[in-house]
Each structure stands twice: as structure tokens, then as C-alpha cells.
Enzyme design. Sequence first.
Site, PDB file in Angstrom:
ATOM      1  N   ASP A  77       0.854  -1.189   0.000  1.00 44.31           N
ATOM      2  CA  ASP A  77       0.000   0.000   0.000  1.00 44.31           C
ATOM      3  C   ASP A  77       0.892   1.242   0.000  1.00 44.31           C
ATOM      4  OD1 ASP A  77      -2.052   1.815   0.348  1.00 44.31           O
ATOM      5  OD2 ASP A  77      -2.247   1.432   2.507  1.00 44.31           O
TER       6      ASP A  77
ATOM      7  N   ASP B 272      -4.000  -9.351 -16.390  1.00 43.65           N
ATOM      8  CA  ASP B 272      -5.045 -10.342 -16.201  1.00 43.65           C
ATOM      9  C   ASP B 272      -6.189  -9.982 -17.134  1.00 43.65           C
ATOM     10  OD1 ASP B 272      -6.520 -12.425 -14.776  1.00 43.65           O
ATOM     11  OD2 ASP B 272      -5.120 -11.996 -13.146  1.00 43.65           O
TER      12      ASP B 272
ATOM     13  N   ASP C 249      -8.112 -15.411 -17.609  1.00 39.14           N
ATOM     14  CA  ASP C 249      -8.904 -16.002 -16.536  1.00 39.14           C
ATOM     15  C   ASP C 249      -9.929 -17.005 -17.087  1.00 39.14           C
ATOM     16  OD1 ASP C 249      -9.548 -15.431 -13.552  1.00 39.14           O
ATOM     17  OD2 ASP C 249     -11.524 -15.352 -14.498  1.00 39.14           O
TER      18      ASP C 249
ATOM     19  N   GLU D  88      -5.609 -19.711 -18.300  1.00 36.46           N
ATOM     20  CA  GLU D  88      -5.994 -20.409 -17.071  1.00 36.46           C
ATOM     21  C   GLU D  88      -7.148 -21.346 -17.428  1.00 36.46           C
ATOM     22  OE1 GLU D  88      -7.589 -19.721 -12.529  1.00 36.46           O
ATOM     23  OE2 GLU D  88      -8.597 -18.835 -14.244  1.00 36.46           O
TER      24      GLU D  88
ATOM     25  N   HIS E 142      -3.166 -16.663  -6.108  1.00 38.79           N
ATOM     26  CA  HIS E 142      -4.131 -15.973  -5.247  1.00 38.79           C
ATOM     27  C   HIS E 142      -5.366 -16.817  -4.939  1.00 38.79           C
ATOM     28  CE1 HIS E 142      -5.578 -15.501  -9.284  1.00 38.79           C
ATOM     29  NE2 HIS E 142      -6.742 -15.082  -8.821  1.00 38.79           N
ATOM     30  N   ASP E 143      -5.485 -17.989  -5.559  1.00 41.55           N
ATOM     31  CA  ASP E 143      -6.634 -18.869  -5.315  1.00 41.55           C
ATOM     32  C   ASP E 143      -6.272 -20.104  -4.496  1.00 41.55           C
ATOM     33  OD1 ASP E 143      -8.315 -17.255  -6.888  1.00 41.55           O
ATOM     34  OD2 ASP E 143      -7.794 -18.343  -8.717  1.00 41.55           O
TER      35      ASP E 143
HETATM   36  C1  NOJ Z   1     -10.215 -17.432 -11.546  1.00 42.18           C
HETATM   37  C2  NOJ Z   1      -9.516 -16.395 -10.731  1.00 42.18           C
HETATM   38  O1  NOJ Z   1      -8.187 -16.756 -10.554  1.00 42.18           O
HETATM   39  C3  NOJ Z   1     -10.282 -16.267  -9.437  1.00 42.18           C
HETATM   40  O2  NOJ Z   1      -9.613 -15.479  -8.483  1.00 42.18           O
HETATM   41  C4  NOJ Z   1     -11.624 -15.701  -9.751  1.00 42.18           C
HETATM   42  O3  NOJ Z   1     -12.416 -15.669  -8.587  1.00 42.18           O
HETATM   43  C5  NOJ Z   1     -12.346 -16.526 -10.806  1.00 42.18           C
HETATM   44  N1  NOJ Z   1     -11.500 -16.930 -11.884  1.00 42.18           N
HETATM   45  C6  NOJ Z   1     -13.472 -15.741 -11.398  1.00 42.18           C
HETATM   46  O4  NOJ Z   1     -12.949 -14.691 -12.166  1.00 42.18           O
END
Ligand code: NOJ
Length: 567
Positions: free
Chosen positions: A23, A100, A208, A271, A343-344
Amino acid sequence: MSQQAPWWTSAVVYQVYPRSFQDSDGDGIGDLGGVLRRLDHLSDLGVDVLWLSPVYPSPQADNGYDISDYQGIDPLFGTFEQFDELVAELHRRGMRLVMDLVVNHTSDEHPWFQESRSSRSAAKRHWYWWRPPRQGMTAGHPGAEPTNWQSFFSGPTWELDPATGEYYLHLFGRTQPDLNWENPEVRQAIYAMMRWWLDRGVDGFRMDVIDMISKDVGPDGVLHDGPQIAGTALGDGSASYLCGPRIHEFLQEMHREVFAGRDAALLTVGEMPGVTVEQARLFTDPARAEVDMVFQFEHVALDMVGDKWHPKPLRLTDLKASFGRWQAGLADVGWNSLYWDNHDQPRAVSRFGDDSPAYRRDSATCLATLLHLHRGTPYVYQGEEIGMANYPFTNIQQFRDVESINHFAAATAAGEDPATVLSAMRRMSRDNARTPVQWDDSPSAGFTSGKPWLPVNPDSVQWNVAAQRADDGSVLAHYRRLIALRHANDVVALGDFTMLLHDHEEVYAFTRCRDGATLLVVCNLSRTPYPLPDLLPPAVDAELVLGNLPDAGPTLRPWEARVLRLP
Ligand code: NOJ
């Protein structure tokens, strides 16, 4: 792959999730000013590409994966001036920027959707998936949804829009309506937007859930129910939207319309949840001109029973079978991404390593060595390079992620025990990946001067960049060496892969060979010491290229990893 291997075969990508990176204005949320401030960290690490998670205007229901304007910067993250400066600064340092690209769906606040929902005859009505209630049923009643599909974020994939009496499709959250890629106007608008970003200087896209853009729709517009999911009234619709009938056609069209002529300098990564090795070969065969590499999920599904909320321990033999199949399947054609964290995903050191104080450093560096020595392009997710671990969540109020929050509500409403649901979330929630990067040992870990949007992990007192920067034995120093090794040694980038010790449940070993040179990689993913002469006799006299523990001897110690050069 020949002498003219593409540049990204020896590259390493670093993912920045801007909200949690740094930040710069004290609002507790990371931003572009923060990314700019920390570019030296990326140069020191030696990475080649920065993949930036979404910074576009967004209501932030899914932290930016719900975009309301594809050609803007959300003021939360900064300005176009800062964005352009980021591109210039990265290029000046010899790095590239990958954006992204979230085009399976938009936010419901996107003007396209606003227009689309305004009436059944709206000009953009068919930019999204609108359907009447199931025949013979009343709109709004459970079961009246056009199909039985379950959303990735719990509940049905259909939301009734009372104004027009029809449902719209959302594979993810209810504020993330799916775009209708069957409509050529939608595709052309997206391609134009992508060209616009490339003209602005970006170097590619991470796309994505791009394997979900083609839905299996009948000529009459019919979408089909999926098999019912045990314990729910909903079904699994994935056969209707994963790698659908027109997916290759759409990606080839995108390539022609957007990338052709400039693709050699770019990086395009799709992805693709659920993608198989066979499909990945098609997607990444250069002769087919679709994408450079896929991001696949097989290895991060091996520690689950059915879904992520029912975790089980990983069996190393399952990992070997999966990674081995991907290495073999893409050996002569195509390319893969290599990752543990993003991040997932929960943090790899907690999930696949051993984050106890005694083994955290060693297991983080062991996992890194295993992954980075495979064939494919490695991805480092922010904080992974210092061994960041899962957060010690204790109650539901601490979570911010829409997927986690929805899951808790749905699972407890269905009668599951809240403590059990919470314990799975502590292990698997995406918020584990999203706590702020730990830059130093100050109360907010150097992330913000304000109140961080998600709490800083209390272990930041010990586990932070500042403490590791000058320590040659740190996780950070090991990542630096791994990245440098890929750059310097084309056996790492391009060598053939052969799995060894297929049936061993604790030691992972393989060779990489190219032009007569062979590297042997051996990683102990356990606390058990293994004498090398018994395990892998050729390792005994081999020259150590890179190891994660000092003073290598005849025994492979707990979580020890070695990269060896065979004579
Ligand atoms: C995959 C992304 O990596 C994730 O963070 C997101 O919630 C879903 N796609 C929907 O966009």
C-alpha cells in the site's frame, strides 16, 4: 523444441495480487504506487515477467475479477500515469508486464450488462446469457432456474432479474454475469480492447478461466442439465462449459485478431480449470496458434475429496503420476506453467510442506527446487519467495473472500457442523494467499501505514523480506539461485524429463537431459533421512549444482533437495 526456443521457456513469472502487495496511500489496500515502490525486490529476485492481477475499475465483489470497465484503472489502485510508469519501469529493468484478462464474465455494473438487462429487446441483450424460467415453473421458485448447474461460488449459476422476468447465467458470483461468446459483437469488442492494451505497451495476458468461454448450446439455444451433485439439488454443469465445442475456434480467432504479427514478444497463458494433458497439447501447439501455455489444476486437486472443502493429505505417488503425465504429454509439443501458489490457493509451505518452525525454511526451499527444475515456466506468487504460510484463522468474521463466505453460509445452512467447515476453510481458503506481503517486522509488516484490509500474519515478526534479504541461507536467497539457474542452464529450461522412484512415497527424483548433459534432482519431502547410496547410487559421486542445505553428505536429510550434475 529447437534452438529458437521462445523466450518464455527460460523465464520465470512473478504474480502480484495488488490488493495485498504494497500500500502506498495508507488506505490499507495495496496499489500501483506500492508496486512501483517494490520493483527492486523483483529485479533482485531476477524474475522476467510480472503478472498483475486485475486493477481495472470494479465493485471488488471478487477483488477485481468482476470488471466494470476494461479500459480503465480503479482509483483504488491508482492512475493511468502510474500504470504507464509501471510499464516503462519494468521495461527499463528488462522485465515484461502481463495483464489479467477476465473475459468469461464482467461485473453486473459493466455498462454492457446494464444495457443488456434494461429490456428483453435491448441492443446488447444477447451479449449475455438470458433464459426464461424452466418450462412449467414460476420464475423465482427454487428449481425454476434454466439449468441445474451449481456456481463455483455456491448456489445456482442463474439469477432472476425481476425487471424482465428472465434469468442470467453466472458461473461465478451473482454479480459476475457470463458474456455470450457466441455473439460475434462480443468477441470483436474484446479483441479491440486487448489490442488497445497491447498498443499501450503491455506484453501479454493471463486469461482467466478462458476454457469456459464456449458453452455447449444447442441450435435452439438449449443448455443441458448436468449430473446431480450428491447432497444437493444442483448439478455439475462442467461438461457444458469446460473446453466447449467452439473453444479452439475462439482462441484461434483471438490469436488472428489480436496477437498475429507480434506474438513472439508476448506471453499468453490460458488459465484452464479441468483441462486435460491431451487438450493442453492442442491449446499450446505453436502450429495451431492459440496460447503459449496453460495453467492447469490437476496437481492442486490431489489433496481433495470431491471439492476443496474436503481436504485430504497429498500422496506423493499421486503427485508423481500427475506431474509425470504432464511432463511426458507436453514433451514434444506444447508447454505448461509450473506453480504451487497463486491468489486462489492456500500457501504451499503449509499445504504440501511442513510449516513447523523446524522445517519451514527447508520444506519451502525443497518444494521450490522440485517445481523449478521441471520443464515448463515457473510462477512465483508474492510471498512464496519468503516462505509465507497460511493464516491462523479462528472465526468466520476474519474472512473476506466471496467464495469462502458463500461456502460457509451454504454449508452451515445445509446442516454441516460450523467448526468442521471452518477447519477446512482454515486449510483451503483463498484468503490464506491474500494476507499482506510481509516486508519487515513492523506491526503492519511494512505493507501499509493504515489498517490492512486483511490481517497481517502474526508470523511476519520472523518471516519477512527484510530479514531474508541479507541472509544467504534464506528462502529468498534460494529462490534467487533457482531463477538464476534456469536462466543460465538450458538443461533446466529445455531438457527432457524422466521420472525416477515412481513408487516412493517420500522422495521425489527425476533427471533432465539435453545434448549429453544430465541433471539429477532429488528431493526428500519428509522428515525421514534416506541414505543416498541405497536410494539413488548415481547421486553419490555426482557434482552438486544447487542444494537447499549446507554440507551435503551421503544422507539425504529431512526436506533436503539437491540438483546434481551427472558425469
Ligand atoms: C479465476 C480467478 O483466478 C479467481 O480469483 C476468480 O475468482 C475466478 N476466476 C473468477 O474470475
